[in-house]
Write a protein that holds these residues in place. Structure first.
Motif, PDB file in Angstrom:
ATOM      1  N   ILE A  54       6.795   5.174  11.177  1.00  0.00           N
ATOM      2  CA  ILE A  54       6.988   4.081   9.948  1.00  0.00           C
ATOM      3  C   ILE A  54       5.299   4.358   9.201  1.00  0.00           C
ATOM      4  CG2 ILE A  54       6.669   1.875   9.579  1.00  0.00           C
ATOM      5  CD1 ILE A  54       8.673   1.152  11.607  1.00  0.00           C
ATOM      6  N   ALA A  55       4.409   4.370  10.184  1.00  0.00           N
ATOM      7  CA  ALA A  55       3.041   4.645   9.639  1.00  0.00           C
ATOM      8  C   ALA A  55       3.219   6.025   8.823  1.00  0.00           C
ATOM      9  CB  ALA A  55       1.951   4.535  10.595  1.00  0.00           C
ATOM     10  N   GLY A  56       3.484   7.072   9.344  1.00  0.00           N
ATOM     11  CA  GLY A  56       3.497   8.588   8.935  1.00  0.00           C
ATOM     12  C   GLY A  56       4.191   8.355   7.544  1.00  0.00           C
ATOM     13  N   LEU A  57       5.528   7.831   7.486  1.00  0.00           N
ATOM     14  CA  LEU A  57       6.275   7.844   6.185  1.00  0.00           C
ATOM     15  C   LEU A  57       5.538   6.978   4.960  1.00  0.00           C
ATOM     16  CD1 LEU A  57       9.891   7.079   7.765  1.00  0.00           C
ATOM     17  CD2 LEU A  57       9.129   9.345   6.600  1.00  0.00           C
ATOM     18  N   ALA A  58       4.924   6.085   5.605  1.00  0.00           N
ATOM     19  CA  ALA A  58       4.137   5.150   4.428  1.00  0.00           C
ATOM     20  C   ALA A  58       3.169   5.910   3.941  1.00  0.00           C
ATOM     21  CB  ALA A  58       3.946   3.797   5.005  1.00  0.00           C
ATOM     22  N   LEU A  59       2.206   6.587   4.772  1.00  0.00           N
ATOM     23  CA  LEU A  59       1.198   7.251   4.125  1.00  0.00           C
ATOM     24  C   LEU A  59       1.603   8.469   3.276  1.00  0.00           C
ATOM     25  CD1 LEU A  59      -1.668   7.773   4.424  1.00  0.00           C
ATOM     26  CD2 LEU A  59      -1.184   9.335   6.502  1.00  0.00           C
ATOM     27  N   GLY A  60       2.615   9.172   3.708  1.00  0.00           N
ATOM     28  CA  GLY A  60       2.871  10.200   2.894  1.00  0.00           C
ATOM     29  C   GLY A  60       3.525   9.712   1.479  1.00  0.00           C
ATOM     30  N   GLY A  61       4.544   8.755   1.553  1.00  0.00           N
ATOM     31  CA  GLY A  61       4.898   8.163   0.437  1.00  0.00           C
ATOM     32  C   GLY A  61       3.693   7.667  -0.544  1.00  0.00           C
ATOM     33  N   TRP A  62       2.814   7.065  -0.101  1.00  0.00           N
ATOM     34  CA  TRP A  62       1.938   6.549  -0.941  1.00  0.00           C
ATOM     35  C   TRP A  62       0.925   7.639  -1.361  1.00  0.00           C
ATOM     36  CZ3 TRP A  62       0.131   2.432  -3.318  1.00  0.00           C
ATOM     37  CH2 TRP A  62       0.548   1.219  -3.086  1.00  0.00           C
ATOM     38  N   PHE A  63       0.704   8.689  -0.765  1.00  0.00           N
ATOM     39  CA  PHE A  63       0.108   9.957  -1.438  1.00  0.00           C
ATOM     40  C   PHE A  63       0.685  10.427  -2.483  1.00  0.00           C
ATOM     41  CE2 PHE A  63      -3.231  10.423   1.579  1.00  0.00           C
ATOM     42  CZ  PHE A  63      -4.362  11.084   0.907  1.00  0.00           C
ATOM     43  N   SER A  64       2.010  10.637  -2.287  1.00  0.00           N
ATOM     44  CA  SER A  64       2.874  11.286  -3.243  1.00  0.00           C
ATOM     45  C   SER A  64       2.873  10.248  -4.765  1.00  0.00           C
ATOM     46  CB  SER A  64       4.286  11.435  -3.122  1.00  0.00           C
ATOM     47  OG  SER A  64       4.410  12.527  -2.138  1.00  0.00           O
ATOM     48  N   LEU A  65       3.014   9.058  -4.615  1.00  0.00           N
ATOM     49  CA  LEU A  65       2.678   8.079  -5.434  1.00  0.00           C
ATOM     50  C   LEU A  65       1.247   8.346  -6.317  1.00  0.00           C
ATOM     51  CD1 LEU A  65       3.994   5.826  -7.339  1.00  0.00           C
ATOM     52  CD2 LEU A  65       3.131   4.227  -5.815  1.00  0.00           C
ATOM     53  N   MET A  66       0.403   8.150  -5.600  1.00  0.00           N
ATOM     54  CA  MET A  66      -0.985   8.307  -6.174  1.00  0.00           C
ATOM     55  C   MET A  66      -1.228   9.754  -6.846  1.00  0.00           C
ATOM     56  SD  MET A  66      -2.759   5.642  -5.350  1.00  0.00           S
ATOM     57  CE  MET A  66      -1.268   4.792  -5.581  1.00  0.00           C
ATOM     58  N   MET A  67      -0.502  10.998  -6.387  1.00  0.00           N
ATOM     59  CA  MET A  67      -0.668  11.993  -7.171  1.00  0.00           C
ATOM     60  C   MET A  67       0.202  11.905  -8.322  1.00  0.00           C
ATOM     61  SD  MET A  67      -2.889  13.536  -5.650  1.00  0.00           S
ATOM     62  CE  MET A  67      -2.646  15.036  -6.738  1.00  0.00           C
ATOM     63  N   ALA A  68       1.331  11.361  -8.308  1.00  0.00           N
ATOM     64  CA  ALA A  68       2.180  11.323  -9.613  1.00  0.00           C
ATOM     65  C   ALA A  68       1.251  10.487 -10.698  1.00  0.00           C
ATOM     66  CB  ALA A  68       3.374  10.305  -9.093  1.00  0.00           C
TER      67      ALA A  68
END
Length: 282
Positions: free
Chosen positions: A202-216
């Motif tokens: 759960i923590a890994g999915l949230a971390l990766g998802g937030w990074f993609s949003l920030m880069m977008a």
């Protein structure tokens, strides 16, 4: 390189939109509570019980999808191949298409590589014991920089999967529900193979998802792949706007890919005009 950085700065200065209101405090609160609840309710039973062989086999077949190596290699290939093709393109249309492919590769590469670096640093710093040591240490054992066996939280595979599918959900928002489902399934394969606890995933999915949003958001503020939408939120650009009047079969395939027509409704064979729905035109 100097001219490239200068052009990026000019793009950023042309952006008149402010940063979107991300409500990151609420999202962080929900994520932390989801991790804690998973830690208290699910991590113990998962670590104490052996995973059934059938489920383990399914997990073993799918879990390697979360390895960042192949995604980084493919992303780098798209980046450099698109850039090289844009330099040798014979027309403006082909050059624009090649540049879009190059920026897609760059977006995936930055999102996945940076999120992976952060995840690897965190898992070494936190040093949580993996499920293989559940009988010896339980679920509350932490030892920083103690080797691979103490690098469970957060899951690096889940971080890569979260960043990958979040990036595609942002590029193709029409199919975001399917991408979210894929992220959950592929992420939970780490639990199926007893490599991580549910809270790690759960923590890994949230971390990766937030990074993609920030880069977008960064790309949108530079008008690359995305554009600032309502409230500054990144909205995907049309990936290949230069495609005009392609061949009939190509146009039919592009219409299905871009979601302009439903491939399962109104289709009457290859003789049917591309892009039509089967209903008579007024």
């Amino acid at each position: 390189m100097k001219s490239f950085l200068s052009s990026l700065e000019k793009r950023r200065l042309r952006c008149r939109h402010g940063m979107p209101h991300l409500r990151w405090q609420s999202c962080l609160f929900v994520t932390v509570n989801a991790v804690i609840l998973s830690l208290l309710l699910f991590d113990g039973p998962v670590g104490g019980d052996h995973v059934p062989p059938t489920i383990r086999r399914v997990g073993l077949m799918l879990t390697d999808f979360g390895k960042s190596d192949w995604i980084i290699i493919v992303s780098a290939f798209l980046l450099f191949q698109g850039w090289a093709s844009s330099r040798t393109a014979s027309s403006v249309r082909h050059r624009l298409q090649a540049l879009r492919v190059s920026w897609i590769g760059c977006y995936l590469l930055t999102s996945i590589a940076l999120s992976g670096l952060v995840a690897n640093l965190l898992k070494r710093l936190i040093g949580r014991a993996r499920p293989e040591h559940f009988q010896d240490y339980g679920i509350f054992s932490f030892s920083s920089f103690s080797g691979h066996s103490f690098e469970s939280f957060p899951s690096g595979h889940a971080t890569t999967i979260g960043a990958f599918f979040a990036a595609f959900a942002l590029l193709f928002p029409r199919y975001r529900i399917a991408f979210v489902a894929c992220a959950l399934w592929f992420g939970m394969t780490r639990v199926m193979v007893s490599a991580h606890y549910p809270s790690d995933v759960i923590a890994g999915l949230a971390l990766g998802g937030w990074f993609s949003l920030m880069m977008a958001i960064v790309y949108a503020r530079h008008n690359l792949l995305f554009r600032p939408g309502v409230g500054g939120w990144p909205q995907p650009k049309r990936l290949f706007p230069a495609i005009e009047n392609p061949a009939p079969l190509e146009r039919r395939a592009w219409s299905v890919f871009s979601g302009k027509i439903n491939p399962l409704r109104g289709y009457r064979g290859f003789w049917f005009p591309a892009g039509k729905s089967g209903r008579s035109q007024a």
